[in-house]
Design an enzyme around this catalytic site. Structure first.
Site, PDB file in Angstrom:
ATOM      1  CB  ALA A   6     -74.988 -98.602   3.672  1.00 44.94           C
ATOM      2  CD1 TRP A  12     -75.241-104.281   8.460  1.00 43.63           C
ATOM      3  CD2 TRP A  12     -75.379-104.862   6.402  1.00 43.63           C
ATOM      4  NE1 TRP A  12     -76.253-105.273   8.601  1.00 43.63           N
ATOM      5  CE2 TRP A  12     -76.341-105.608   7.251  1.00 43.63           C
ATOM      6  CE3 TRP A  12     -75.313-105.119   4.990  1.00 43.63           C
ATOM      7  CZ2 TRP A  12     -77.095-106.666   6.531  1.00 43.63           C
ATOM      8  CZ3 TRP A  12     -75.981-105.887   4.574  1.00 43.63           C
ATOM      9  CH2 TRP A  12     -77.087-106.954   5.463  1.00 43.63           C
ATOM     10  CG  HIS A  13     -73.267-104.490   1.786  1.00 38.38           C
ATOM     11  ND1 HIS A  13     -74.132-103.282   2.012  1.00 38.38           N
ATOM     12  CD2 HIS A  13     -74.165-105.127   1.052  1.00 38.38           C
ATOM     13  CE1 HIS A  13     -75.346-103.403   1.529  1.00 38.38           C
ATOM     14  NE2 HIS A  13     -75.447-104.606   0.895  1.00 38.38           N
ATOM     15  N   GLY A  14     -69.361-105.402   4.297  1.00 38.08           N
ATOM     16  CA  GLY A  14     -68.152-106.368   4.271  1.00 38.08           C
ATOM     17  C   GLY A  14     -67.240-105.307   5.302  1.00 38.08           C
ATOM     18  CG  PHE A  62     -73.945-110.084   4.947  1.00 36.35           C
ATOM     19  CD1 PHE A  62     -73.363-110.984   4.050  1.00 36.35           C
ATOM     20  CD2 PHE A  62     -73.754-108.891   4.745  1.00 36.35           C
ATOM     21  CE1 PHE A  62     -72.810-110.635   2.969  1.00 36.35           C
ATOM     22  CE2 PHE A  62     -72.972-108.236   3.650  1.00 36.35           C
ATOM     23  CZ  PHE A  62     -72.556-109.167   2.688  1.00 36.35           C
TER      24      PHE A  62
END
Lengths: 392, 488
Positions: free
Chosen positions: B324, B327-329, B488
């Site tokens: 997770a 996924w954010h960066g 994103f």
């Protein structure tokens, strides 16, 4: 009316639009922030001057920066930054033409060429409009990059509602065009920085109650910006206060004013510029085209600075600028009166090295009229006749 | 197209008006066209990507009809297809950089070699807008169809599911069963929904423009040069960042949900006053809800979830939260941030096991006093994790954390920067803004329970909305700032 229709007309989005419309109408009645001394979109009061111009139908309009505003002043220094009537110039023109020549001054502080064009568009957006425009330029108007973007200038947004909407096509940048449209139609958008300044003053006053390190910069009694508890915040510094202050300083500490403006000029002329010349040339061309289309005679005056302040202007740059103006004149774009370096203007003719005092302003008016009489009598003929001229 | 742009303020009313004017059967097509126009406003070339992925995933979904023997291989192929595209656009340079760092560490690239990608290794790729979100929606769809859900036969409706413009760029991540069902029902115009949607859109924009963008000024000022800031400033900037992210992302979500409501469509909520959570597990049930649920359903449960040994559960939590974070960066400090969440969840579980055994403690944690303490601890733990999220890299994050945890050393260099008039004007106001936001968080649950807004007269609602619009025009920055979750 059926219930559904009433419900639709009183739904939240519609009511919101109605409330915004009321605010819009209120803003169109006047300049509320100026009334309470807050810097605002129309600090230079150009909108009411253009409205006066539309009613009075002057033969002659002056445009340009505060260097031209000085023609309004009287011997007490009043209307140094304000007012619309260059009375001495008017009286000179009466003498030489034998007729009453109505003049209006549409100059604004720090005016860039983009603003000069927009002000002219606004003034001409009327059945009657000036037959002659005298535009006092300085090289600063063409190169100050901080004001290259039209919407960053003092008057671009303020005159937008008075300018024909089709003038959007002549705006240099896409963002400028969007800003123009938004300000043209919506005072809520046009005036937004007024309220931003208002909240900024409130915020600063609130913050100074907290245990912060320094007060915010304020203009003190010595006409210098210091971290002070009393004085004018930048957001409260409007032309009519500036005018009063300048007169006091001129009599009490003229060297402070001179140093301040000399530093300002040095900063402008020794800073790198990239965007401003291209934008300014674009608007000069548009101004010329507008005057041609309307049959207006355009006279450019390359304004003089005091001999002492002139030293900070790079000679090569100024020569290039003067050649540019000269070439434009030869191309038939306008009449040129180049007063740069004119020996008649001494340091003592200036309040602060940049803006002429009362006697200096009279000299400027004398020079302009003299040049018109000797070199461009056709301009005086146009003023006398009150008719449009087809071409130079 | 940004939500906080003039283009969207023109685009949305036009789409809403056309939507309610056309016949029901044409509405999905209208939404699709509008969504593709919205997407191509950013970069028309990438429209090919979303259209292509939509078509391929639609075919994959049909191929997984129950009668087909090769459902599992098709699912595997579909997952690889989607993840490969996501990895290429989002993670290729991260992967290559990490390899280069490893090689440098092992000195394969020679002593003194810089740990950055050689130019011919780097892939010049622009991250397509919303790819993380619509890829996850595709994966959700494919997995649910594999589990026995009905494949969407109508290509237009399927395409609308993926491209629906309010949620296209930054979620919420929709569930296809709910969304397609809504598209298939005849929609009836309800003025109350239009009003609710309108107010939500304004609320969302105001959170972004008035709060998030102004807090960002101070956060950037401090995190841009943390060495010059006092420890107190670092704490304040971290609080400010927590609220900046919340206001930015929940603001975006409000605009998305409100826009959908104006079209008579519901999309899942994404926030539920997260900073009022009394433990980290509850926080992730209130924060970015759709993403948390996605990772729970398709990563955590797939790894075995909680139906394993304690050690395995904790490993599952760490893997899920690390992914997770990734996924954010595409950066290791984001992975660290994710791992921090995982560790917090583990600590929370251990704490629950601990107090269950002690009767008086078990009673105490049910009291209001403990709730307040728990909310305080949870919020601060989450804020500390945000240091990894905001800092440029792990080294800086650890340095900042180290300084923040030295509480006794609040202002080593003298006066905090936020008590200075030399910095951004908003800086001294940040404590007041944060205090107001904390109060707002406390009040919002109460107001929602009492249907405060629904009971407010429409004229007052309109005056409030007009006030918000006026304040946004007045206080918006000169250039529109992107929403944090935009790319994103």
């Amino acid at each position: 009316m059926p219930n559904k229709a009433i419900r639709a007309l009183t739904c939240v989005p519609v009511l919101t639009l109605l409330v915004l419309l009321l605010v819009e109408l209120w803003l169109r009645q006047g300049n509320p922030m100026d009334a309470i001394g807050i810097r605002n979109v129309d600090s230079w009061d150009i909108v009411s001057r253009i409205n006066v111009s539309r009613k009075v139908c002057p033969q002659l309009a002056l445009i340009g920066s505060s260097l031209m505003l000085v023609l309004n002043q009287d011997e007490h220094g009043s209307h140094f930054y304000t007012g619309d009537n260059p009375s001495y110039l008017g009286s000179l023109l009466r003498q030489v033409t034998g007729k009453e020549i109505k003049c209006i001054n549409l100059s604004t502080g720090l005016q860039m060429v983009s603003e000069a064009y927009m002000v002219t568009e606004a003034a001409c957006n009327n059945p009657c409009y000036p037959k002659v425009i005298i535009y006092g330029v300085s090289m600063r108007d063409f190169i100050q990059d901080a004001l290259a973007a039209e919407w960053h200038t003092d008057s671009f947004n303020s005159v937008a509602p008075l300018v024909p909407v089709l003038a959007r096509e002549n705006v240099f940048s896409r963002q400028g065009a969007d800003e123009f449209l938004a300000s043209h139609f919506f005072y809520i958008y046009r005036n937004r920085t007024d309220f931003k300044n208002f909240f900024s003053v409130l915020a600063k006053n609130l913050i100074e109650i907290m245990p912060v390190d320094f007060y915010f910069p304020r203009l003190g009694p010595d006409h210098k910006w210091h971290q002070l508890k009393e004085g004018f915040l930048f957001e409260q510094w409007i032309p009519r206060k500036q005018e009063k202050f300048a007169e006091q300083m001129y009599h009490a500490h003229p060297e402070v004013l001179r140093d301040y403006y000399k530093t300002f000029q040095t900063m402008i002329y020794h800073k790198q510029y990239k965007q401003a010349p291209e934008v300014s040339n674009h608007y000069l061309l548009k101004l010329v085209q507008l005057c041609r289309r309307k049959g207006i005679v355009l006279v450019l005056v390359n304004m003089p600075l005091s001999p002492d302040t002139s030293k900070v202007v790079p000679a090569t740059q100024m020569n290039g600028f003067r050649q540019f103006l000269s070439a434009s004149e030869k191309a038939g774009n306008f009449y040129l009166i180049d007063l740069w370096g004119d020996a008649a203007f001494q340091d003592s003719d200036y309040k602060d090295g940049v803006h002429l005092n009362f006697s200096g302003a009279k000299k400027l008016a004398d020079k302009i009229v003299n040049h018109l009489q000797v070199r461009y009598p056709a301009v005086l003929d146009v003023l006398k006749s009150g008719e449009q001229k087809d071409a130079l | 197209m940004l939500f906080n742009s003039f283009s969207y303020l023109v685009f949305l009313p036009i789409v809403v008006l056309l939507y309610w004017l056309v016949a029901n059967k044409y509405r999905p097509l209208l939404l699709l066209i509008a969504s593709y126009i919205f997407y191509s406003a950013w970069n028309p070339i990438y429209l090919i990507l979303i259209v292509g992925m939509t078509l391929v995933n639609w075919i994959f979904g049909l191929l997984m009809a129950p009668a087909v023997r090769l459902r599992k291989p098709v699912l595997v192929a579909a997952i690889i297809f989607n993840l490969a595209i996501l990895c290429y656009y989002k993670y290729v340079n991260f992967i290559l950089n990490s390899i280069a760092d490893c090689l440098n560490l092992l000195q394969f690239s020679g002593p003194g070699a810089a740990s950055h990608l050689p130019d011919d290794w780097r892939v010049n790729v622009i991250l397509p807008l919303g790819i993380s979100f619509f890829t996850f929606e595709f994966l959700h769809y494919l997995i649910e169809v594999f589990k026995g859900g009905q494949a969407v036969k109508n290509p237009v409706k399927f395409a609308v599911f993926a491209a629906f413009f309010p949620t296209q760029i930054a979620g919420p991540i929709k569930r296809y069963q709910d969304f397609i069902h809504q598209l298939e029902q005849p929609s009836v115009f309800q003025i109350a929904l239009l009003e609710k949607g309108f107010v939500m859109v304004l609320h969302g924009l105001a959170k972004k423009v008035l709060l998030a963008d102004n807090l960002a000024i101070y956060v950037n000022h401090i995190y841009g040069a943390p060495g010059a800031a006092t420890n107190l400033d670092l704490w304040l900037a971290t609080y400010a960042f927590a609220f900046q992210v919340y206001c930015d992302f929940s603001g975006y979500t409000d605009v998305a949900i409100g826009s959908a409501l104006m079209l008579g469509l519901n999309v899942p909520p994404n926030f539920n006053v997260p900073y009022m959570a009394s433990n980290i597990r509850e926080l992730w049930h209130r924060q970015h809800i759709s993403l948390s649920n996605w990772f729970r359903d398709y990563v955590y449960f797939s790894l075995g979830g909680s139906r394993c040994s304690r050690g395995r559960i904790y490993l599952n939590l760490l893997i899920t939260t690390a992914l997770a974070g990734l996924w954010h960066g595409a950066a290791w400090h984001h992975v660290m941030w994710g791992l921090f969440q995982g560790l917090s969840l583990i600590v929370n579980r251990e704490w629950m096991r601990f107090y269950e055994k002690i009767r008086w403690l078990k009673k105490f944690v049910q009291t209001k006093l403990w709730t307040v303490v728990a909310i305080f601890i949870t919020f601060h733990a989450f804020c500390l994790s945000y240091v990894f999220f905001r800092a440029d890299n792990n080294a800086i994050a650890l340095h900042i954390l180290g300084r923040m945890l030295r509480l006794w050393y609040a202002a080593p260099h003298g006066r905090p920067l936020f008590l200075s008039t030399q910095g951004p004007l908003v800086a001294p106001l940040v404590p007041l803004i944060i205090a107001a936001l904390v109060i707002a968080q406390i009040l919002s649950e109460y107001l929602r329970r009492n249907s405060f807004w629904a009971k407010t007269p429409r004229l007052l609602q309109a005056i409030y909305c007009a006030f918000l619009i006026f304040m946004m025009l007045t206080l918006m920055p000169d250039e529109a700032h992107r929403f944090i979750y935009f790319q994103f």
